[in-house]
Enzyme design. Structure first.
Site, PDB file in Angstrom:
ATOM      1  N   GLY B  42       0.786  -1.229   0.064  1.00 57.85           N
ATOM      2  CA  GLY B  42      -0.028   0.096  -0.046  1.00 57.85           C
ATOM      3  C   GLY B  42       0.826   1.154   0.000  1.00 57.85           C
ATOM      4  N   GLY B  44      -0.506   4.519   0.114  1.00 59.19           N
ATOM      5  CA  GLY B  44      -1.382   5.701   0.631  1.00 59.19           C
ATOM      6  C   GLY B  44      -0.454   6.431   1.627  1.00 59.19           C
ATOM      7  CB  ALA B  46      -0.722   4.324   6.540  1.00 63.88           C
ATOM      8  CB  SER B 286     -15.656  18.803   2.070  1.00 59.46           C
ATOM      9  OG  SER B 286     -15.127  19.124   3.351  1.00 59.46           O
ATOM     10  NE  ARG B 332     -16.871  13.278   8.731  1.00 60.14           N
ATOM     11  CZ  ARG B 332     -15.878  12.913   8.201  1.00 60.14           C
ATOM     12  NH1 ARG B 332     -15.150  11.704   7.971  1.00 60.14           N
ATOM     13  NH2 ARG B 332     -15.053  13.803   7.627  1.00 60.14           N
ATOM     14  CG  HIS B 403     -16.442   8.375   4.205  1.00 63.35           C
ATOM     15  ND1 HIS B 403     -15.892   8.581   3.288  1.00 63.35           N
ATOM     16  CD2 HIS B 403     -15.733   9.287   5.210  1.00 63.35           C
ATOM     17  CE1 HIS B 403     -14.993   9.392   3.292  1.00 63.35           C
ATOM     18  NE2 HIS B 403     -14.894   9.820   4.535  1.00 63.35           N
ATOM     19  CD  GLU B 427     -10.141   3.326   5.672  1.00 66.45           C
ATOM     20  OE1 GLU B 427      -9.528   4.311   5.047  1.00 66.45           O
ATOM     21  OE2 GLU B 427     -11.320   3.273   5.600  1.00 66.45           O
ATOM     22  NE  ARG B 437     -11.984   8.405   9.576  1.00 68.39           N
ATOM     23  CZ  ARG B 437     -12.262   9.611   8.819  1.00 68.39           C
ATOM     24  NH1 ARG B 437     -12.050  10.958   9.532  1.00 68.39           N
ATOM     25  NH2 ARG B 437     -12.928   9.687   7.691  1.00 68.39           N
ATOM     26  CB  SER B 442      -9.069   9.047   8.476  1.00 69.21           C
ATOM     27  OG  SER B 442      -9.176   9.983   7.084  1.00 69.21           O
TER      28      SER B 442
END
Lengths: 248, 640
Positions: B42, B44, B46, B286, B332, B403, B427, B437, B442
Site C-alpha cells: 500500500g 497511501g 500510511a 466535504s 457524522r 465511507h 485505516e 471517527r 483519518s
C-alpha cells in the site's frame, strides 16, 4: 440514448491495434462516461468477449488514474474535467464516440485503453521533492509562506499526473507535468534551496524517458483537467537556463 | 476457545507512555539495518510515509501498490483537512483536549493510550508536511490557517483547499520516490498482494500478482507491513475508489491475524445520492460544507413544490432542532442517522426520495455569493459536473454513503497484528477511532502511524531479527501460498457461470447496506447472514470471469476481491449481531434511549471484539480486548 462506440482495442504494446465498433441502446444521461463503459463491459463479458480494459480508480477526478482520448480530445469535450467526471449528458442521442488510449512513445500500451505512465514517476524520482527526512522538520510556523506564495505553489501542485498533457502534445512532451512540480517547489522557501539541481535532473530525466520537446503550442494547458498553466514551463526554462549559466 | 487479549501498554501516566516506550524500545544499529528487508503493501499516506521513513533509516524496503502509480492511492481523495493540536488559534486546544474529543467522538470504544498518542504526535506531522512543501492554507501574514470540523469546538484543522489528502499524499509520495532514487526503496506498482507467507509463525513475505502480465511473484522480507486502507467499498456504493478492497487484510486474517470490530463503518452524511442502477460510486462532498450549509427536509412527506418555493414554516431543519449546540456540525454518525430517519419517514427529496437538502441560501444572503464561492467553489463546481445543478441557485441534495472502516486488523500498542512480524497501519488497522471517527482524523492517523510510530515499533521488533539471513522464497511456505492463490484464480476462471463479479458485488452491497448499515436489528442481521451465505454459495457456481490468469484481467482481480467480501460481509453481520448495545456508528434499533440516541452498555460491551478465523467463514471465534479507562471516565456522548 443510443450511442455508437469506436474503441481502440490492442492486446499489448507489441500487437497491432484497431478500432472496434460497439452499440449501446439504453444509455442514461446521468451515467458517467466510465459507467457507460462498465455497461458495455458487462454486455461484452456476457457475450463471451473480452471486456475493454481501461484505467480508473477514484472516479471523483483526483487520483489521475483514468484518462482516454474521446473524439480526439484528452478526457473528452468538457473543460477542466477528467474522464471519470464526464457524464453522458455531454453527448447526444445517436452520437458516435471514438475512444483511444493516451498515446505517446513514453506511455507503452498495456492493453486497450490502459497505458503505462511510470515514466512520469521516474521524473519525480529524479528530483521532484524536498530533501527532508522524517524527523528533521522545524516547527511549522517557523517557515512563514505568504498567502500569495502558497496559492501560487498550490496552483502548480494541483497536477494529478494523468498524462493528458503528454497525450495532447504533438511532440508528446511532458513539459507541463515536469514544470508543475518544479514550479510548485521553487515557489516555496522549503523547496527553493534545491531548485537548480532539481530542474537539471528532472529535465534530463524527462528526455531520457523519451518524451519530446516543448514547442510552445500550449495544447497541454487547454486539455489539462486541472488547468495547470504553461507559465510553469516558462519558469522551468528560466530555472534551467539559470542553473546552466551558474555552473559556467 | 475465546481468549482475553492484552495489548501491553507502557507504564506511567497517559502523557508519559509514548515517551517511556521510546526510551526503552530496542534499536538496530545503522550497519545492521541494511541487512534487513521490509515489505510495505500500500502506498497511501500510511504506506508511503512508513516506507519512506524506514528507507531513510537504512532499511531495504519493497513497496507495493495495485494502482499504476503510488500517487493514486485513495488517501488522495480526502478533501477537508488534517487535525493537529497546535493551538495556533489560542482557542483552548491542547493534546489532552484533542485526545478527549477523539475518544468521545469514538463513543469511548478505543484504547486510551493509542488515542492519546495520536493527538500527541499530531503537531509533528504538520511540521513534517510543511517541510516537504505541502501548500497548506495560509493567513496573509504567512502563518498557517485553521478551520473547524464536526464534533469539536476548537479550530484545529489544517487544510490545502479541498485537496488536503492529495497534497499530503504527494508529500509522502515524493519522500518515497526520493528513497527510490537512493536505491533503498524498490517500487512495485500494478502489483496486488494475494497472500501473506508465514514461516515458523512469523510473517516472512507475500505472494503478489503482476497485474500487467498476470505473473505470480514471491517476495520475502524480515517483516511485512500492511497499509492497505479500508473496506467501505464492500457496500458497493461508497465514497471509496473502485479498487479499494479488503483482500490484503482479509487474507492476513485467514493466516491468523484477528479482525477487530469489523462492523464499525462510518457512513458519511454528505455524499451525493444514488441516481440510478448504473451507478458505480457515490461522490463525497466535504464535511466542511456543513459550516455554512443548513440541512433540512420538507415537513410534509407529500411535498411537491420546488425547494425554493417551500416557505420556512414548512421546512424541518432537523439537525438544528435535535442538536441545538452542535446543529449542522453534529458528528457524522449522528447526522447520517438523522438523515436516514427523515428518509425512512418518507420525507426524502429528489426523484428517488433518497436525499435531504443542504441549503446555502442563508449563507449566500449573509456573506454574498463570492465569499461562499471562495470557501467552497471547487465543491460547487464538482456538484454541477455530476448533477448538472447549480447549487448557488437551489439547495444541494445529499445522502449518507459508506465511507470509512473504523474496524480492521487488530493491532497492539506497537501496531503489530496477532501474527508476529505482521504490522497493520492506517485505516487497515482498527486502533484509534473507536466506534466513530472524527472528521480530519483519518489523514492524521495514517501519517502518524507511518512517519512517527512504526519507525520505532518496527525497529523494536527487528532488533532480534538481525541474525536472520535474507528470506529465501523457495521455502515450502511460499510454494504452498502460491498454489493456494493460483488454485483460487483457476476456480474463478473455470466456473463459467452467468453473473459477473460486479453483479454479485452489487447484490452483496445492497444487502449489507440495508441490514448492516446505519440501522441494525437482530432480525435483519440474522436474515442478512442467511442471504450472504446463499450468495456466497451461488458465487462458487455461477460466477463468470472472462480471459485467463496469465494476462491483464481486471475481471479476475475483481473476482478475488468480491470473494473476500463475501466472507468479510458475514463477519461484519456476526460482529454487529453479537454487540447488543449501540455505540457510535453501530446503532442497534433495540438499544436506544427514549429520545432515539445510542444506548451504550459499558458493563457488558466495553471491549474490542477481535475475531479469529477458524477455516469456516460461519464459525469465527470471538476474542475480547477489554477497554480500560484509567484517565477518562466514559460518559454519555451528547451533542445536544
Amino acid at each position: 440514448m443510443k450511442i455508437t462506440l469506436k474503441i481502440w482495442r490492442q492486446r499489448d504494446c507489441q500487437s497491432k491495434g484497431e478500432f472496434k465498433e460497439y452499440h449501446l441502446d439504453k444509455v442514461s444521461k446521468d451515467m458517467s462516461f466510465l459507467e457507460m463503459l462498465d455497461t458495455l463491459n458487462i454486455k461484452l463479458i456476457k457475450q463471451g468477449d473480452l471486456p475493454v480494459e481501461f484505467d480508473h480508480d477514484c472516479r471523483e477526478g483526483i487520483c489521475g488514474q483514468c484518462g482516454v482520448m474521446i473524439n480526439g480530445i484528452a478526457h473528452g469535450p468538457l473543460k477542466n474535467t477528467t474522464t471519470c467526471q464526464l457524464h453522458m449528458r455531454s453527448f447526444n442521442d445517436g452520437d458516435t464516440i471514438y475512444v483511444e488510449p493516451f498515446k505517446a512513445s513514453a506511455f507503452p500500451i498495456v492493453r486497450d485503453l490502459k497505458v503505462n505512465r511510470s515514466a512520469l514517476d521516474h521524473i519525480i524520482t529524479s528530483g521532484g521533492y524536498v530533501s527532508v527526512d522524517t524527523g528533521q522538520a522545524p516547527e511549522a510556523n517557523s517557515i512563514p509562506v505568504t498567502f500569495e506564495q502558497a496559492e501560487a505553489a498550490f496552483d502548480a501542485a494541483a497536477c494529478i499526473g494523468c498524462g493528458a498533457c503528454v497525450a495532447s502534445c504533438k511532440n508528446s512532451s511532458a513539459a507541463l507535468f515536469t514544470s508543475a512540480k518544479i514550479s510548485h517547489l521553487a515557489q516555496l522557501p522549503q523547496g527553493d534551496k534545491e531548485t537548480s539541481t532539481r530542474v537539471v535532473s528532472m529535465v534530463n530525466q524527462m528526455e531520457e524517458e523519451g518524451f519530446g520537446h516543448c514547442t510552445n503550442t500550449e495544447a497541454c494547458e487547454v486539455e489539462c483537467p486541472e488547468g495547470i498553466s504553461v507559465l510553469n514551463i516558462a519558469r522551468m526554462n528560466y530555472e534551467y537556463n539559470r542553473s546552466r549559466l551558474m555552473k559556467k | 476457545m475465546s481468549k482475553t487479549l492484552k495489548a501491553p501498554i507502557p507504564e506511567g501516566p497517559l502523557a508519559e507512555k509514548w515517551n517511556n516506550y521510546k526510551a526503552k524500545a530496542r534499536l538496530v544499529s545503522p550497519n545492521n539495518r541494511k541487512q534487513l528487508e521490509v515489505i510495505v503493501v500500500g502506498t497511501g499516506l500510511a504506506g508511503a510515509s512508513a516506507a519512506a521513513s524506514l528507507a531513510e533509516m537504512g532499511y531495504n524496503v519493497k513497496s507495493f501498490c495495485f494502482q499504476d502509480s503510488p500517487r493514486r492511492a485513495h488517501s488522495v481523495a480526502a478533501q477537508g483537512g488534517v487535525n493537529a493540536a497546535k493551538n495556533y488559534k489560542n482557542d483552548g486546544d491542547s493534546v489532552y483536549r484533542m485526545f478527549y474529543d477523539t475518544l468521545k467522538g469514538g463513543d469511548f470504544r478505543s484504547r486510551e493510550a493509542n488515542t492519546y498518542r495520536l493527538a500527541e504526535c499530531s503537531a509533528s506531522l504538520i511540521d513534517q508536511a510543511v517541510a516537504q512543501g505541502v501548500p497548506f492554507g495560509r493567513e496573509y501574514g504567512g502563518y498557517l490557517r485553521n478551520r473547524s470540523f464536526g464534533g469539536v469546538q476548537v479550530s484545529r484543522t489544517f487544510y490545502a483547499r479541498g485537496q488536503t489528502g492529495q497534497q499530503l499524499l504527494l508529500g509522502s509520495y515524493q519522500a518515497l520516490l526520493r528513497q527510490q532514487h537512493t536505491g533503498k526503496v524498490k517500487l512495485y506498482a500494478r502489483h496486488e498482494m494475494l497472500d501473506v507467507v508465514i514461516i515458523d509463525g512469523r510473517a516472512r513475505g507475500i505472494i503478489a500478482r503482476n497485474l500487467d502480465t498476470g505473473e505470480i511473484e514471491r517476495h520475502g522480507a524480515h517483516t511485512v507491513v500492511l497499509a492497505t486502507g479500508g473496506f467501505g467499498k464492500i457496500y458497493y456504493l461508497s465514497t471509496l475508489a473502485m479498487g479499494c478492497n479488503a483482500s490484503a487484510i482479509w487474507r492476513a486474517h485467514k493466516k491468523g491475524a484477528y479482525m477487530a470490530n469489523p462492523s464499525w463503518t462510518q457512513i458519511h452524511p454528505t455524499s451525493l445520492p444514488q441516481s440510478g442502477e448504473h451507478q458505480s460510486k457515490l461522490t463525497l462532498m466535504s464535511e466542511s460544507l456543513r459550516n455554512d450549509g443548513r440541512i433540512w427536509v420538507p415537513k410534509d412527506k407529500n411535498e411537491t413544490r420546488a425547494p425554493g418555493e417551500i416557505p420556512e414554516d414548512d421546512r424541518d431543519y432537523y439537525l438544528e432542532r435535535k442538536y441545538p449546540s452542535f446543529g449542522n456540525l453534529a458528528p457524522r454518525d449522528i447526522s447520517s442517522r438523522a438523515a436516514k430517519e427523515q428518509i425512512d419517514l418518507g420525507k426524502g427529496v429528489g426523484p428517488l426520495k433518497n436525499a435531504v437538502y443542504l441549503d446555502f441560501s442563508r449563507a449566500i444572503n449573509e456573506y454574498g455569493k463570492d465569499v461562499i464561492a471562495e470557501r467552497y467553489g471547487n465543491l460547487f463546481t464538482m456538484y454541477k459536473k455530476i448533477t448538472g445543478i447549480d447549487a448557488y441557485k437551489e439547495p444541494m441534495k445529499i445522502s449518507p454513503a459508506a465511507h470509512f472502516s473504523m474496524g480492521g486488523l487488530w493491532v497492539d500498542y506497537e501496531l503489530m497484528t496477532t501474527v508476529p512480524g505482521l504490522f497493520a497501519i492506517g485505516e487497515a488497522n482498527f486502533s484509534d477511532h473507536g466506534a466513530n471517527r472524527l472528521g480530519a482524523n483519518s489523514l492524521l492517523q495514517a501519517c502518524v502511524d507511518g512517519y512517527f510510530i512504526l519507525p520505532y515499533t518496527l525497529q523494536n521488533y527487528l532488533a532480534d531479527q538481525i541474525k536472520i539471513p535474507k528470506i529465501e522464497v523457495d521455502h515450502p511456505a511460499f510454494e504452498e501460498s502460491e498454489k493456494l492463490v493460483k488454485d483460487q484464480m483457476q476456480s474463478f476462471l473455470s466456473c463459467k457461470g452467468k453473473k459477473t463479479a460486479e453483479e454479485f458485488h452489487k447484490e452483496l452491497g445492497k444487502e449489507l447496506y440495508d441490514k448492516c448499515g446505519l440501522l441494525r436489528t437482530k432480525n435483519g442481521l440474522e436474515k442478512a447472514i442467511e442471504n450472504i451465505r446463499n450468495l456466497r454459495e451461488e458465487y462458487k457456481t455461477n460466477l463468470l470471469v472472462p480471459g485467463s490468469a496469465e494476462e491483464v484481467n481486471s475481471e479476475l482481480e475483481k473476482a478475488g476481491r468480491v470473494a473476500d467480501y463475501m466472507e468479510l460481509a458475514e463477519l461484519m453481520c456476526v460482529d454487529a449481531l453479537h454487540r447488543e448495545e449501540s455505540c457510535g456508528a453501530h446503532f442497534r434499533a433495540e438499544f436506544q434511549t427514549e429520545d432515539g440516541e445510542a444506548r451504550r452498555d459499558d458493563e457488558n460491551f466495553c471491549y474490542s471484539a477481535a475475531w479469529e478465523w477458524t477455516g469456516n467463514a460461519s464459525q469465527p471465534i470471538l476474542n475480547r480486548e477489554p477497554l480500560v479507562f484509567d484517565t477518562v471516565k466514559p460518559t454519555v456522548r451528547s451533542y445536544k
